[in-house]
Scaffold this motif. Structure first.
Motif, mmCIF file in Angstrom:
data_model
loop_
_atom_site.group_PDB
_atom_site.id
_atom_site.type_symbol
_atom_site.label_atom_id
_atom_site.label_comp_id
_atom_site.label_asym_id
_atom_site.label_seq_id
_atom_site.Cartn_x
_atom_site.Cartn_y
_atom_site.Cartn_z
ATOM 1 N N GLN A 121 0.863 -1.183 0.000
ATOM 2 C CA GLN A 121 0.000 0.000 0.000
ATOM 3 C C GLN A 121 0.899 1.232 0.000
ATOM 4 N N ILE A 122 0.822 1.985 -1.071
ATOM 5 C CA ILE A 122 1.706 3.135 -1.252
ATOM 6 C C ILE A 122 0.895 4.414 -1.130
ATOM 7 N N GLN A 123 1.346 5.308 -0.255
ATOM 8 C CA GLN A 123 0.689 6.592 -0.067
ATOM 9 C C GLN A 123 1.592 7.694 -0.587
ATOM 10 N N LEU A 124 1.048 8.481 -1.504
ATOM 11 C CA LEU A 124 1.770 9.608 -2.089
ATOM 12 C C LEU A 124 1.012 10.899 -1.780
ATOM 13 N N ARG A 125 1.729 11.925 -1.403
ATOM 14 C CA ARG A 125 1.112 13.234 -1.171
ATOM 15 C C ARG A 125 1.695 14.205 -2.187
ATOM 16 N N HIS A 126 0.814 14.709 -3.080
ATOM 17 C CA HIS A 126 1.313 15.594 -4.128
ATOM 18 C C HIS A 126 1.338 17.035 -3.636
ATOM 19 N N LYS A 127 2.183 17.828 -4.281
ATOM 20 C CA LYS A 127 2.271 19.244 -3.955
ATOM 21 C C LYS A 127 1.022 19.969 -4.475
ATOM 22 N N PRO A 128 0.676 21.104 -3.866
ATOM 23 C CA PRO A 128 -0.549 21.808 -4.279
ATOM 24 C C PRO A 128 -0.534 22.171 -5.765
ATOM 25 N N ILE A 129 -1.661 21.931 -6.411
ATOM 26 C CA ILE A 129 -1.870 22.361 -7.792
ATOM 27 C C ILE A 129 -3.253 22.989 -7.876
#
Length: 296
Positions: free
Chosen positions: A122-130
């Motif tokens: 289970q991979i959790q990614l947090r993207h930068k604001p767009i």
């Protein structure tokens, strides 16, 4: 190339690649596929011990709670041996992803002949604001990103997006019907390194995640966090020693509550039993009084 730390040599027009694992040993690798996680970890430890590369060791008293960095014992096919010791007499058992799943012991610790299989990542990614996120396009972009790490779409079971926190959760599960040149543990390892700015790819490899993000909906999609969770086919075998004080405190409170409940139950039953005996005794005394009244 898929491995910037491997050295490629040309011999009579044939290009061969090798990854240095020790002062005396170079492991031949295929630079068209991802190099196994075990060999990459071993190479990283060799570079750290040898002072090779730009990365340096932290200050002497700095601490990092990271159990994943160690010098692994690898099989000839690049997989992990079930028992790892990090070159010391302290040993432990790992899963197929090389993650510790038992308490640490001595060299006599018993581990299975083959590591317990990690079947779910289970991979959790947090993207930068767009500015704006189209969830359908986002999930398509995530699938394309994992394709760059040679993850077959058949491994992707589910992609969830939490817009409020900018978190993307990707469930990767082993699938016997899918054939791929790279295993999921290695793909997850490459991805985590890449997001954290320590890419394993060479600059010539055309991959999806670059330092400045990937094209997405007219913008650049880049990530600031990456977490990989491992779920094995069998439960891990940690003792109470690994539990945090908070968890142990909760267990103690629950046990005390159970004991207190048993004590209350015992006292209540004891009181009820005494009352029952008293009622019987009182009844017998009344019977004796009634008998005496009848005889007089």
């Amino acid at each position: 190339m898929t491995n910037r730390f491997a050295k490629c040599l040309s011999n009579d027009g044939v290009c061969t690649c090798a990854l240095q694992l020790s002062d005396e040993f170079n492991r031949p690798v295929n630079c068209s596929t991802l190099t196994s996680k075990c060999w990459m970890m071993k190479n990283e430890m060799f570079r750290l011990k040898s002072g090779i590369g730009a990365r340096r060791k932290p200050t002497e008293h700095a601490m990092l709670d990271n159990d994943g960095i160690y010098d692994p014992d690898c099989r000839d096919d690049g997989s992990f041996h079930s028992r790892q010791c990090n070159g010391t007499s302290t040993c432990w058992c790992v899963n197929t992803a090389g993650v510790r799943r038992t308490d640490k012991g001595d060299e006599n610790i018993e581990c299975p002949a083959h590591p317990v299989a990690t079947f779910w990542f289970q991979i959790q990614l947090r993207h930068k604001p767009i500015n704006e996120v189209d969830e359908v396009k986002l999930k398509k972009a995530i699938k394309d990103i994992f394709a760059a790490y040679q993850v077959d779409p058949g491994y992707i079971e589910k992609i969830e997006y939490l817009a409020e926190d900018r978190y993307i959760t990707v469930d990767l599960k082993q699938n016997l019907t899918v054939q791929t040149p790279s295993d999921l543990a290695t793909a997850a390892y490459y991805l985590e390194k890449d997001v954290k700015g320590n890419t394993l790819f060479s600059s010539t490899y055309n991959r999806s995640i670059q330092d400045d993000g990937v094209p997405f909906n007219g913008e650049k999609l880049s990530f600031e966090e990456a977490y990989v969770y491992y779920i094995d086919s069998k439960n891990p075998e940690f003792s109470m020693k690994r539990m945090t004080p908070g968890i142990i405190a909760v267990i103690v409170v629950v046990c005390l509550a159970i004991v207190a409940g048993l004590v209350v139950l015992f006292l209540t039953r004891r009181k009820a039993a005494k009352a029952h005996v008293y009622q019987k005794a009182e009844g017998r005394e009344l019977d004796e009084i009634q008998k005496q009244q009848l005889t007089t």
